[in-house]
Design an enzyme around this catalytic site. Structure first.
Site, PDB file in Angstrom:
ATOM      1  N   SER A   1     -26.857  -6.687  -4.958  1.00  0.00           N
ATOM      2  CA  SER A   1     -26.736  -8.077  -5.196  1.00  0.00           C
ATOM      3  C   SER A   1     -28.156  -8.538  -5.526  1.00  0.00           C
ATOM      4  O   SER A   1     -28.336  -9.417  -6.443  1.00  0.00           O
ATOM      5  CB  SER A   1     -26.201  -9.030  -4.239  1.00  0.00           C
ATOM      6  OG  SER A   1     -26.921  -9.046  -2.896  1.00  0.00           O
TER       7      SER A   1
ATOM      8  N   LYS B   1     -30.224 -13.261   0.000  1.00  0.00           N
ATOM      9  CA  LYS B   1     -30.070 -14.176  -1.222  1.00  0.00           C
ATOM     10  C   LYS B   1     -31.212 -14.914  -1.418  1.00  0.00           C
ATOM     11  O   LYS B   1     -32.355 -15.051  -0.677  1.00  0.00           O
ATOM     12  CB  LYS B   1     -29.051 -15.362  -0.783  1.00  0.00           C
ATOM     13  CG  LYS B   1     -27.493 -14.537  -0.546  1.00  0.00           C
ATOM     14  CD  LYS B   1     -27.183 -14.035  -1.669  1.00  0.00           C
ATOM     15  CE  LYS B   1     -25.753 -13.405  -1.430  1.00  0.00           C
ATOM     16  NZ  LYS B   1     -25.264 -12.671  -2.835  1.00  0.00           N
TER      17      LYS B   1
END
Length: 126
Positions: free
Chosen positions: A47, A84
């Protein structure tokens, strides 16, 4: 001479840092030029590609304030740790992946930023 510091390598990032940190220590790893109070984890998944790749060492600090643009270690509503990038859009904070194939997440009250990534170390075999 650059000092080498041994840091805890966490299996996952506990919600009770630093109270529960010892429960999650899988090993200790040494890195040159790292400040005391730094923690490490191994990245999993794709990710955050290209900035952070699967199996990279991610070094983070729990004593730094997260600001938009920082990569952060976050515990989600299920207690899972993830990496993130913190973004701000229209006055709201979002958690985004660097890989555009992954959706952005608008954190709710159950998300908790546990630390700010300060360094990524990649083992490149040759």
């Amino acid at each position: 001479l650059v000092p080498v510091v041994t840091v805890p390598l966490l299996g996952r990032v506990p919600a009770g840092i630093p109270e529960q940190i010892e429960e999650q220590v899988e090993d200790y790893v040494a890195f040159p030029g790292v400040a005391q109070g730094t923690y490490a984890l191994r990245a999993h998944g794709e990710s955050m590609v290209p900035a952070i790749r699967h199996d990279d060492f991610v070094l983070f600090r729990i004593d730094q304030d997260a600001r938009p643009g920082h990569v952060v270690v976050v515990n989600n509503e299920f207690g899972e740790s993830m990496l993130k990038r913190l973004r701000e859009k229209d006055g709201e904070l979002w958690l985004t992946s660097d890989n555009p194939e992954y959706p952005a997440v608008r954190p709710n009250d159950h998300y908790r930023i546990m630390g700010v990534v300060v360094r990524v170390i990649r083992d490149i075999p040759f």
